[in-house]
Enzyme design. Structure first.
Site, PDB file in Angstrom:
ATOM      1  N   HIS A   1      45.908  21.787  30.481  1.00 38.73           N
ATOM      2  CA  HIS A   1      46.878  22.870  30.689  1.00 38.73           C
ATOM      3  C   HIS A   1      46.167  24.181  31.065  1.00 38.73           C
ATOM      4  O   HIS A   1      46.317  25.199  30.374  1.00 38.73           O
ATOM      5  CB  HIS A   1      47.749  23.051  29.441  1.00 38.73           C
ATOM      6  CG  HIS A   1      49.088  23.666  29.738  1.00 38.73           C
ATOM      7  ND1 HIS A   1      50.222  23.380  29.022  1.00 38.73           N
ATOM      8  CD2 HIS A   1      49.477  24.587  30.667  1.00 38.73           C
ATOM      9  CE1 HIS A   1      51.251  24.081  29.493  1.00 38.73           C
ATOM     10  NE2 HIS A   1      50.815  24.821  30.494  1.00 38.73           N
TER      11      HIS A   1
ATOM     12  N   GLU B   1      50.878  17.599  23.900  1.00 37.89           N
ATOM     13  CA  GLU B   1      49.653  18.358  24.160  1.00 37.89           C
ATOM     14  C   GLU B   1      49.065  18.794  22.845  1.00 37.89           C
ATOM     15  O   GLU B   1      49.824  19.272  21.995  1.00 37.89           O
ATOM     16  CB  GLU B   1      49.955  19.592  25.019  1.00 37.89           C
ATOM     17  CG  GLU B   1      50.266  19.221  26.437  1.00 37.89           C
ATOM     18  CD  GLU B   1      50.476  20.429  27.347  1.00 37.89           C
ATOM     19  OE1 GLU B   1      50.174  21.570  26.927  1.00 37.89           O
ATOM     20  OE2 GLU B   1      50.941  20.216  28.461  1.00 37.89           O
TER      21      GLU B   1
ATOM     22  N   ARG C   1      55.577  20.911  33.101  1.00 39.74           N
ATOM     23  CA  ARG C   1      55.607  20.577  31.672  1.00 39.74           C
ATOM     24  C   ARG C   1      55.513  19.059  31.528  1.00 39.74           C
ATOM     25  O   ARG C   1      56.176  18.312  32.270  1.00 39.74           O
ATOM     26  CB  ARG C   1      56.904  21.071  31.028  1.00 39.74           C
ATOM     27  CG  ARG C   1      56.969  22.572  30.800  1.00 39.74           C
ATOM     28  CD  ARG C   1      55.976  23.069  29.748  1.00 39.74           C
ATOM     29  NE  ARG C   1      56.060  24.505  29.503  1.00 39.74           N
ATOM     30  CZ  ARG C   1      55.308  25.431  30.103  1.00 39.74           C
ATOM     31  NH1 ARG C   1      54.395  25.075  30.997  1.00 39.74           N
ATOM     32  NH2 ARG C   1      55.448  26.702  29.787  1.00 39.74           N
TER      33      ARG C   1
HETATM   34  C1  DGY Z   1      53.157  28.964  31.736  1.00 39.75           C
HETATM   35  O1  DGY Z   1      52.905  30.152  31.958  1.00 39.75           O
HETATM   36  O2  DGY Z   1      54.290  28.565  31.462  1.00 39.75           O
HETATM   37  C2  DGY Z   1      52.024  27.995  31.839  1.00 39.75           C
HETATM   38  O3  DGY Z   1      52.342  26.738  31.445  1.00 39.75           O
HETATM   39  C3  DGY Z   1      50.791  28.527  31.156  1.00 39.75           C
HETATM   40  O4  DGY Z   1      50.348  29.571  31.947  1.00 39.75           O
END
Ligand code: DGY
Length: 326
Positions: free
Chosen positions: A287, A268, A239
């Site tokens: 992402h 984002e 993240r």
């Molecule tokens: C998640 O699954 O948490 C990712 O960031 C997106 O697939």
């Protein structure tokens, strides 16, 4: 008898939608962009289930607005920092996520970023496209060797483990830090459990796989970049806010570390005038770490199954807050 209702906040695989529609009336948000907060609050009123994304904030206001009939929140992602889990639990609402199916795909992507950042792939590809490949030169585009280097993993969960295992082909030493020590992995693969400071000091490559929480927000900032090696490459496929982006910009622009590979940013999408985008030594992708056809199909199916089970009052396949069943 009328069917229960669910809001699905973005397009998912057709077969998953068809499966939901067999027993549930679906209000599908078909835009590419997320519904605004106001629209989301309007649409969630009276639904029995919500299938949501990491771009939808699911908090007490939303749960209040939905109403007491809300039986399940099913997230199509493994991460769920957009959802107030204690609040859902307090209301006895099970929350589902999509673990496991995206582990390998995400680990592959972390490696793609690691290699791209180490070997200056983004920068050199841009040079080719813009007509700046003029000759072979012994001193051009020199990157960092991955073979025989030290890899530091922050967060040895499912994805961190798979990223670490992939390093054996590169003959790397693996250091890891986590709240849990994994002696089984140490025995089997030779990974070494260390504190965070040792990760920062000794790693040539650092890959971030921890969850985002109050404790990990800006976990890596000026002080941490200050003790990294000058050849260090940092990868974040977890993240964005785990890394302080201003401190990252400073470290990359002053070349106190070598490069970064980011699947995630803060915020984002990253604004086009963000200074990180001016840097040749920063690879950024939008992402996409779990974005393979097979994985996104499986994520669609699991989130659909969780939604259906939750609405029926059955245990979710992958509940994040299993204590609601106690
Ligand atoms: C998640 O699954 O948490 C990712 O960031 C997106 O697939």
């Amino acid at each position: 008898m009328s069917k229960p209702r669910a809001l699905v906040t973005r397009g998912i695989f057709d077969e998953a939608l068809e499966m939901i529609r067999e027993t549930i009336d679906v209000d599908l948000w078909e835009d590419e962009m997320p519904p605004s907060r106001d629209v989301l609050l309007e649409k969630v009123k009276g639904v029995d289930g919500l299938l949501c994304l990491l771009t939808d904030k699911v908090d007490s206001e939303l749960m209040d607005t939905a109403g007491p009939q809300l039986k399940v929140v099913s997230q199509i992602a493994v991460g769920f920092d957009n959802i107030d889990i204690p609040e859902a639990t307090r209301r006895n609402i099970p929350v589902g996520n999509t673990p496991d199916v995206l582990t390998q795909t995400t680990a592959d992507a972390a490696w793609a970023l690691l290699l791209a950042a180490a070997r200056r792939i983004g920068e050199s590809e841009r040079a080719v496209r813009s007509g700046n490949w003029r000759t072979w030169h012994p001193l051009h585009y020199l990157g960092q060797d991955v073979y025989n280097a030290t890899l530091g993993i922050i967060g040895m969960g499912r994805i961190g483990i798979e990223v670490a295992k992939r390093s054996s082909g590169f003959n790397m030493q693996v250091l890891y830090s986590d709240i849990y020590r994994r002696e089984d992995l140490e025995k089997e693969y030779g990974f070494k459990y260390v504190d965070l400071e040792t990760i920062y000091k000794e790693s040539d490559f650092i890959s971030v796989h921890t969850v985002l929480s109050e404790e990990t927000h800006h976990l890596i900032s000026t002080k941490e970049f200050g003790i990294m090696k000058n050849n260090a490459v940092i990868v974040n496929a977890a993240r964005g806010p785990i890394i302080d982006s201003k401190a990252l910009y400073k470290a990359l622009s002053e070349q106190t570390i070598a490069a970064a590979g980011l699947d995630v940013t803060d915020p984002e999408p990253i604004p086009v005038d963000d200074p990180l985008l001016t840097l040749e030594n920063c690879v950024i992708v939008p992402h996409i770490a779990s974005a393979s056809v097979k994985t996104r199909r499986e994520m669609s199916m699991i989130s659909a199954e969780n939604l259906i089970r939750g609405i029926k009052g059955e245990r979710l396949l992958t509940p994040v807050n299993p204590e609601v069943y106690d």
